[in-house]
Design an enzyme around this catalytic site. Structure first.
Site, PDB file in Angstrom:
ATOM      1  N   ASP A  85      -5.608  -5.547  -5.202  1.00 24.48           N
ATOM      2  CA  ASP A  85      -4.494  -6.492  -5.104  1.00 24.48           C
ATOM      3  C   ASP A  85      -5.044  -7.880  -4.784  1.00 24.48           C
ATOM      4  O   ASP A  85      -6.159  -8.013  -4.278  1.00 24.48           O
ATOM      5  CB  ASP A  85      -3.500  -6.067  -4.008  1.00 24.48           C
ATOM      6  CG  ASP A  85      -2.116  -6.693  -4.228  1.00 24.48           C
ATOM      7  OD1 ASP A  85      -1.204  -5.981  -4.668  1.00 24.48           O
ATOM      8  OD2 ASP A  85      -1.953  -7.914  -3.984  1.00 24.48           O
ATOM      9  N   LYS A  89       4.720  -0.543 -14.112  1.00 20.72           N
ATOM     10  CA  LYS A  89       6.045  -1.151 -13.978  1.00 20.72           C
ATOM     11  C   LYS A  89       6.295  -2.086 -15.164  1.00 20.72           C
ATOM     12  O   LYS A  89       5.406  -2.831 -15.569  1.00 20.72           O
ATOM     13  CB  LYS A  89       6.101  -1.953 -12.677  1.00 20.72           C
ATOM     14  CG  LYS A  89       7.347  -2.804 -12.618  1.00 20.72           C
ATOM     15  CD  LYS A  89       7.948  -2.976 -11.273  1.00 20.72           C
ATOM     16  CE  LYS A  89       7.146  -3.750 -10.271  1.00 20.72           C
ATOM     17  NZ  LYS A  89       7.666  -3.492  -8.937  1.00 20.72           N
ATOM     18  N   ASP A  93       1.843  -1.177 -10.257  1.00 23.52           N
ATOM     19  CA  ASP A  93       3.186  -1.567  -9.806  1.00 23.52           C
ATOM     20  C   ASP A  93       3.252  -3.090  -9.681  1.00 23.52           C
ATOM     21  O   ASP A  93       3.999  -3.634  -8.878  1.00 23.52           O
ATOM     22  CB  ASP A  93       3.451  -0.889  -8.443  1.00 23.52           C
ATOM     23  CG  ASP A  93       4.888  -1.026  -7.981  1.00 23.52           C
ATOM     24  OD1 ASP A  93       5.772  -1.183  -8.832  1.00 23.52           O
ATOM     25  OD2 ASP A  93       5.110  -0.986  -6.756  1.00 23.52           O
ATOM     26  N   ASP A 145      -7.876 -10.449  -8.593  1.00 22.42           N
ATOM     27  CA  ASP A 145      -6.835 -10.647  -9.596  1.00 22.42           C
ATOM     28  C   ASP A 145      -7.108  -9.691 -10.760  1.00 22.42           C
ATOM     29  O   ASP A 145      -8.178  -9.739 -11.364  1.00 22.42           O
ATOM     30  CB  ASP A 145      -6.923 -12.106 -10.058  1.00 22.42           C
ATOM     31  CG  ASP A 145      -5.867 -12.467 -11.071  1.00 22.42           C
ATOM     32  OD1 ASP A 145      -5.283 -11.556 -11.694  1.00 22.42           O
ATOM     33  OD2 ASP A 145      -5.636 -13.676 -11.249  1.00 22.42           O
ATOM     34  N   GLY A 182       0.765  -1.250   0.000  1.00 16.91           N
ATOM     35  CA  GLY A 182       0.000   0.000   0.000  1.00 16.91           C
ATOM     36  C   GLY A 182       0.790   1.292   0.000  1.00 16.91           C
ATOM     37  O   GLY A 182       0.223   2.347   0.227  1.00 16.91           O
TER      38      GLY A 182
HETATM   39  N1  SAM Z   1       2.861  -0.643  -5.164  1.00 21.36           N
HETATM   40  C1  SAM Z   1       2.896  -1.489  -3.979  1.00 21.36           C
HETATM   41  C2  SAM Z   1       3.299  -0.618  -2.812  1.00 21.36           C
HETATM   42  O1  SAM Z   1       3.770   0.461  -3.049  1.00 21.36           O
HETATM   43  O2  SAM Z   1       3.121  -1.056  -1.671  1.00 21.36           O
HETATM   44  C3  SAM Z   1       3.842  -2.654  -4.148  1.00 21.36           C
HETATM   45  C4  SAM Z   1       3.347  -3.646  -5.147  1.00 21.36           C
HETATM   46  S1  SAM Z   1       4.216  -5.159  -5.063  1.00 21.36           S
HETATM   47  C5  SAM Z   1       5.718  -4.751  -5.827  1.00 21.36           C
HETATM   48  C6  SAM Z   1       3.453  -6.115  -6.298  1.00 21.36           C
HETATM   49  C7  SAM Z   1       2.030  -6.534  -5.962  1.00 21.36           C
HETATM   50  O3  SAM Z   1       1.458  -7.083  -7.142  1.00 21.36           O
HETATM   51  C8  SAM Z   1       1.916  -7.620  -4.902  1.00 21.36           C
HETATM   52  O4  SAM Z   1       1.236  -7.126  -3.778  1.00 21.36           O
HETATM   53  C9  SAM Z   1       1.092  -8.715  -5.590  1.00 21.36           C
HETATM   54  O5  SAM Z   1       0.133  -9.315  -4.740  1.00 21.36           O
HETATM   55  C10 SAM Z   1       0.416  -7.931  -6.696  1.00 21.36           C
HETATM   56  N2  SAM Z   1      -0.045  -8.751  -7.814  1.00 21.36           N
HETATM   57  C11 SAM Z   1       0.687  -9.613  -8.576  1.00 21.36           C
HETATM   58  N3  SAM Z   1      -0.111 -10.191  -9.501  1.00 21.36           N
HETATM   59  C12 SAM Z   1      -1.375  -9.685  -9.318  1.00 21.36           C
HETATM   60  C13 SAM Z   1      -2.623  -9.900  -9.962  1.00 21.36           C
HETATM   61  N4  SAM Z   1      -2.736 -10.764 -10.981  1.00 21.36           N
HETATM   62  N5  SAM Z   1      -3.705  -9.217  -9.523  1.00 21.36           N
HETATM   63  C14 SAM Z   1      -3.607  -8.358  -8.475  1.00 21.36           C
HETATM   64  N6  SAM Z   1      -2.433  -8.103  -7.840  1.00 21.36           N
HETATM   65  C15 SAM Z   1      -1.336  -8.766  -8.242  1.00 21.36           C
END
Ligand code: SAM
Length: 316
Positions: free
Chosen positions: A85, A166, A126, A101, A53
Site C-alpha cells: 500500500d 475491486k 481492493d 505505489d 489491513g
Molecule cells: N483492503 C483494505 C482493508 O481491508 O483494510 C482497504 C483498502 S482501501 C479501500 C484502499 C487502499 O488503496 C488505500 O489504503 C490506499 O492507500 C490504497 N491505494 C490507492 N492507490 C494506491 C496505489 N497507487 N498504490 C498502492 N496503494 C494504493
C-alpha cells in the site's frame, strides 16, 4: 457522525470492531470466499492496496494461521502473504509489508522479488483512489489500479490462479470484463452483501488464470489497448466479439454473502447492555499515517497563526 450513531447505521462497521477486524471491508472478502471458495489450496498471496489491513487480516486468519498451527508445520512451508500500500500499516502475523505505489514498476519488482521465482495462487486488489464523486473520473482512476494489478498478476500468478479486484461499475464495465476474460476462463462481477447498494463498487472475481498462448508480459498494455478498439476485439476473439449491438457482452453478475444476513443499507438497533448504557468500541487499529494527517496539521497550524508547520509539531 458519532461512533454510536455509526454503529447503529452501519452494522458491518460495528461487527468489524466486535470481531477484531480493522475495517468493515473484511466482510466483503469473507462473503466473496463464501461464494467462490477463493482460499482453497492457497499458499502464496499478494494483497494489493492493503491498508489499513482488514483483507490482510482475513488472509492471515484463513491462510497463514491454520498452516502455522497445524502439527507438522515447518517454517519453510508456511504460506507467504505480501501486502502493498501507499500507506504504512501496523504489523499482522504472517504478512510481509511493502510500502509503495502499485502503478510503479519498481513496486511490482519488489513484490516479484519476495516470491523469489515461485508463483502466487491468489492476488487480491481492493485499491481505491480518493473518490471525487465524478463517476467517469473515479472509474478511470480505478481502472488504472486494476490494470496495475493485472500487470503484477501477469508476472506472478500461476496458471489456474485467481485474481479478485475491486471495480467501479460504469460505462466501461463491459470493456473491463472483456479485457479480464482474455486472461481468465471465468470472470464474474460480484456484489457482497456488505457492500452498500448505493455504492457503484463491485468485485471482479477472476478464476483460472490462462493467458493467451505465447503471451509476453511486455505486451500486456498493447494487448489491452487492442481490445479497446473494434477491429482489435475481433482479432482477439473476446468470446462475444465487439461490445455493442447484437454482440453486446452480458456480464455474469452475482450477489454474494448470506442473503438473509445483515443488510448494509439498513440501520439496526444497538445491542442491549446490562446497565443500559451502550459503549461504542474503539476502532481495532486506527491508520498509523493517514493521508489526511498532514491536512489536519496544516489546518491546526493556520488556526494558531503559524506559517511554518514544522514549528507547530515542535511546540505541541
Ligand atoms: N483492503 C483494505 C482493508 O481491508 O483494510 C482497504 C483498502 S482501501 C479501500 C484502499 C487502499 O488503496 C488505500 O489504503 C490506499 O492507500 C490504497 N491505494 C490507492 N492507490 C494506491 C496505489 N497507487 N498504490 C498502492 N496503494 C494504493
Amino acid at each position: 457522525m458519532g461512533k454510536a450513531s455509526r454503529d447503529k447505521r452501519d452494522i458491518y462497521y460495528r461487527k468489524a470492531k466486535e470481531e477484531g477486524w480493522r475495517a468493515r471491508s473484511a466482510f466483503k472478502l469473507l462473503q466473496i470466499d463464501e461464494e467462490f471458495n477463493i482460499f482453497q489450496g492457497v499458499k502464496h498471496v499478494v494483497d494489493l492496496c492493503a491498508a489499513p489491513g482488514s483483507w490482510s487480516q482475513v488472509l492471515s486468519r484463513k491462510v497463514y494461521l491454520p498452516a502455522k498451527l497445524s502439527a507438522d508445520a515447518k517454517e519453510s512451508d508456511l504460506p507467504l502473504i505480501v501486502a502493498i500500500d501507499l500507506q504504512p500499516m501496523a504489523p499482522i502475523e504472517g504478512v510481509i509489508q511493502v510500502q509503495g505505489d502499485i502503478t510503479n514498476a519498481r513496486t511490482a519488482e519488489v513484490v516479484i522479488r519476495h516470491f523469489d521465482g515461485c508463483k502466487a495462487d491468489l492476488v487480491v486488489c481492493d485499491g481505491a483512489p480518493d473518490v471525487t464523486g465524478l463517476h467517469d473520473m473515479d472509474e478511470f482512476v480505478q481502472s488504472q489500479l486494476i490494470l496495475a494489478g493485472l500487470t503484477i498478476v501477469t508476472h506472478i500468478l500461476k496458471k489456474g490462479g485467481k485474481f479478485i479486484a475491486k471495480i467501479f461499475r460504469g460505462k466501461d464495465t463491459s470493456l473491463l470484463y472483456c479485457q479480464l476474460k482474455l486472461f481468465f476462463t471465468d470472470v464474474t462481477f460480484a456484489k457482497p452483501k456488505s457492500s452498500r447498494n448505493s455504492s457503484i463498487e463491485a468485485f471482479a472475481v477472476c478464476e483460472n488464470y490462462s493467458p493467451p498462448d505465447g503471451f509476453n508480459e511486455k505486451d500486456l498494455h498493447r494487448l489491452l489497448e487492442q481490445i479497446g478498439s473494434p477491429s482489435g476485439a475481433d482479432d482477439l476473439d473476446c468470446s462475444s466479439g465487439w461490445l455493442e449491438g447484437p454482440n453486446k457482452v452480458y456480464i455474469p453478475f452475482l450477489a454474494c454473502g448470506d442473503l438473509t444476513g445483515y443488510d448494509s443499507d439498513r440501520s439496526y438497533p444497538l445491542p442491549k447492555v446490562e446497565n443500559g448504557t451502550y459503549q461504542s468500541l474503539d476502532p481495532i487499529q486506527p491508520p498509523i499515517a493517514p493521508p489526511y494527517k498532514r491536512a489536519l496539521e496544516m489546518q491546526k497550524a493556520s488556526s494558531h497563526g503559524i506559517k511554518d508547520i514544522e514549528k507547530l509539531t515542535l511546540e505541541n
